[in-house]
Design a protein around this motif. Structure first.
Motif, short mmCIF file in Angstrom:
data_model
loop_
_atom_site.label_atom_id
_atom_site.label_comp_id
_atom_site.label_asym_id
_atom_site.label_seq_id
_atom_site.Cartn_x
_atom_site.Cartn_y
_atom_site.Cartn_z
N ALA A 128 0.84 -1.20 0.00
CA ALA A 128 0.00 0.00 0.00
C ALA A 128 0.87 1.25 0.00
O ALA A 128 0.62 2.20 -0.75
CB ALA A 128 -0.93 -0.02 1.21
N VAL A 129 1.91 1.25 0.81
CA VAL A 129 2.80 2.42 0.89
C VAL A 129 3.56 2.60 -0.43
O VAL A 129 3.62 3.71 -0.97
CB VAL A 129 3.80 2.26 2.07
CG1 VAL A 129 4.89 3.32 2.00
CG2 VAL A 129 3.06 2.34 3.40
N ARG A 130 4.09 1.50 -0.96
CA ARG A 130 4.83 1.61 -2.24
C ARG A 130 3.89 2.10 -3.35
O ARG A 130 4.29 2.87 -4.22
CB ARG A 130 5.45 0.26 -2.61
CG ARG A 130 6.67 -0.10 -1.76
CD ARG A 130 7.52 -1.18 -2.44
NE ARG A 130 6.78 -2.42 -2.67
CZ ARG A 130 6.68 -3.38 -1.75
NH1 ARG A 130 7.26 -3.27 -0.56
NH2 ARG A 130 6.00 -4.47 -2.03
N CYS A 131 2.64 1.64 -3.27
CA CYS A 131 1.64 2.03 -4.28
C CYS A 131 1.39 3.54 -4.19
O CYS A 131 1.38 4.24 -5.21
CB CYS A 131 0.36 1.26 -4.04
SG CYS A 131 -0.94 1.65 -5.23
N ALA A 132 1.24 4.03 -2.97
CA ALA A 132 0.97 5.46 -2.77
C ALA A 132 2.15 6.30 -3.28
O ALA A 132 1.95 7.33 -3.95
CB ALA A 132 0.71 5.73 -1.29
#
Lengths: 125, 483
Positions: B369-373
């Motif tokens: 989720a963080v890498r996606c953001a």
């Protein structure tokens, strides 16, 4: 030639025979339509509603046995009488023609007066 | 195909042909005396007689059936002529009488000729649709007769081209294929059947006139299922047809099953494909037991993104510009989310609600989720370059991340439902997102605790959220640390 005579559908792939029978039946007062195979025969039975069908059993595309069975399974065609024209005087051929749903049979070479009597009897009504 | 053994002409034919030539001489002599119909019938009779002569002379190609047909025609015309001539028939009448006697003899002789041996055994088989391909009519008739008697539906084809047309039109169970045909021979027909994906599974029984084993082996290598040599035993023919029909039926059932599976897969892909990456859909398809569609409480990381000031922006632009700009933005974001195996719950205007960890849970849900953001924020430069080129305003987006337990499942009414999520953490994420500045990613403490990768985080901030008593602690994510 008369248009008032009953319509007979002659199903015969042999041209010589087809021509000859057409001629004889026409002389005898019938209106003759012809088909050269079982599939054509079924289509004509449905569209032209002949009073009777004379069907050779050995036919291309769809043979006479199959065409008879199909006609007997079809509510629209069930009541049209079929006389099988069998090539051999063999019992097996006659029986299989009757089993397929033919009302009667005639063996080739046809005894025409006898055949005519059968046709007249069946188309009398 | 002709049989190799030539037979002597039948004894009756001599008498008959003699009577015919008699008649022909008479006809030539007295032709002019006959009127229209009579003359025509006589011509036809002689024509039939000529045909019969050829048939009798062609001993290599003994077709009893054709001869019978010619005999029938001769008899018919002779009888018609007799009827027309009446009692005053003269020499032509006598000649016709002799001819008719000869026809009778011929007929009786041929009727007593040895008939084919009666069938000793009847092979019971499911009725099938058989295509018999042979260039010779008598062979087609023979096969049609044998097989019709055992209840099969037989269609015949006189050439390879005709056979292929029939195959294209109908669902044939078994093809009975003569190898030796003019134009397109059996081998070519076989090749075409086997190279067509729709026909490939239709069993082909090849028929060879000679005991050409090498030829048969070549055919079997080319995909033929069985073979017969001529003249074939009717019982053997039926047994092979039966085996062929069974093979075809087995294949049809298998095909049906395969199609059912394919439909199921299509359904699952259609249901989830819009929200899930191909990777997750494939994972579900491979391990359907891992997917619980009923309501299911599970811990997920929720991501919400929103374009800053989009409502104001859209008021200044034309509707088509808004939609074009939005679609470009959402398209790019969707690709990034899919690439990180996020489940898009819904688009709300310009906002995207995404969940990581459902329907499939993975250990790195929070990290993804963080890498996606981060990837989404990084993509904004590209989007804005495009917008500038198109004369559109630049955009900036804020992204919030939060982790918590939600209910995942098919939510909705019977008529309309979708895989979705409900629960307090969803609302909290939305509230955090309200606090995001353009270009910012805010991540809640619950998500930070789940991270195993290293990231540069900003200072902790406490946000007071409407509807909950406790404040929520968030941090700004600057970048991933590759250490």
């Amino acid at each position: 030639m008369t248009d008032r005579g009953p319509v007979v559908l002659l199903v015969e792939d042999n041209e010589l025979n087809c021509e000859m029978l057409t001629r004889r039946l026409t002389r005898a007062g019938f209106k003759v339509i012809t088909a050269a195979d079982g599939a054509q025969a079924l289509a004509l039975m449905a569209s032209a509603r002949p009073a009777l069908v004379l069907m050779d059993m050995n036919l291309p595309v769809m043979d006479g046995w199959t065409a008879c069975r199909r006609a007997r399974e079809d509510e629209q065609l069930r009541d049209i009488p079929i006389i099988a024209l069998t090539a051999h005087a063999m019992d097996a051929d006659r029986r299989s023609a009757l089993a397929a749903g033919c009302d009667d049979y005639a063996t080739k070479p046809i005894d025409f007066p006898e055949l005519l009597a059968k046709i007249r009897r069946m188309t009398a009504s | 195909m002709s049989t190799d053994s030539s037979q002597p002409p039948a004894p009756w034919s001599q008498v008959l042909l003699h009577a015919v030539s008699d008649l022909r001489i008479l006809a030539e002599a007295g032709d002019k005396g006959l009127e229209g119909a009579l003359r025509e019938d006589l011509q036809r009779l002689l024509q039939a007689a000529t045909t019969l002569e050829h048939q009798v002379a062609d001993t290599a190609n003994d077709s009893h059936h054709d001869q019978m047909n010619s005999l029938a025609a001769i008899r018919g015309y002779a009888e018609m002529l007799q009827e027309d001539l009446g009692t005053d028939s003269g020499s032509l009448g006598d000649s016709l009488t002799r001819l008719l006697q000869a026809v009778d003899t011929a007929h009786n002789d041929s009727a007593t000729a040895p008939a084919p041996a009666p069938q000793q055994r009847n092979i019971a088989s499911e009725p099938g649709f058989i295509l018999a391909v042979d260039d010779l009519q008598e062979n087609r008739e023979l096969v049609a007769r044998y097989l019709s008697r055992s209840g099969h539906l037989v269609v015949t084809a006189a050439s390879g081209e005709e056979a292929l047309r029939t195959l294209a039109d109908t669902d044939v169970d078994v093809v009975l294929l003569d190898l030796m045909m003019p134009d397109m021979d059996g081998r070519e027909v076989l090749r075409r059947i086997k190279e067509n994906p729709e026909w490939r599974a239709t069993p082909v029984i090849v028929i060879s006139g000679s005991q050409d084993m090498d030829g048969i082996i070549a055919c079997i290598e080319a995909g033929a299922d069985d073979y017969l040599f001529k003249p074939f035993n009717p019982v053997l023919l039926q047994a092979r047809i039966k085996a062929g029909i069974e093979r075809k039926r087995w294949h049809d059932r298998e095909e049906q099953y395969r199609q059912q599976l394919e439909r199921n897969e299509k359904f699952i892909r259609a249901t989830f494909g819009r929200y899930l990456s191909d990777e997750i859909v494939t994972e579900i398809l491979e391990r359907p037991e891992g997917l619980e569609l009923g309501g299911d409480l599970r811990e997920v990381t929720i991501m919400m993104s929103d374009i800053r000031g989009f409502t104001t922006l859209s008021e200044q632009l034309g509707p088509q510009q808004v939609v074009a700009m939005l679609n470009r933005y959402l398209g790019t974001m969707t690709e990034i989310i899919m690439a990180h195996n996020g489940t898009i719950d819904e688009f709300i205007g310009d906002a995207i609600l995404t969940v990581f960890g459902a329907p499939q849970r993975r250990n790195d849900d929070a990290d993804r989720a963080v890498r996606c953001a981060l990837a989404m924020q990084a993509a904004m430069d590209g989007i804005n370059a495009d917008n500038r080129a198109a004369g559109l305003p630049e955009l900036s987006t804020g992204i919030a991340l939060n982790t918590g337990s939600v209910i995942a499942g098919n939510i909705g009414s019977e008529r309309r439902s979708k895989y979705g999520f409900v629960g307090h953490p969803m609302n909290v994420t939305s509230r955090i997102e309200d606090h995001c500045q353009g270009g910012e990613i805010l991540i809640s403490e619950s998500t930070v605790k789940k991270l195993s990768g290293h990231y540069t985080l900003g200072e902790r901030r406490d946000l007071s959220i409407r509807g909950i008593e406790q404040s929520v602690t968030v941090q700004r994510i600057e970048e991933a640390r590759h250490d």
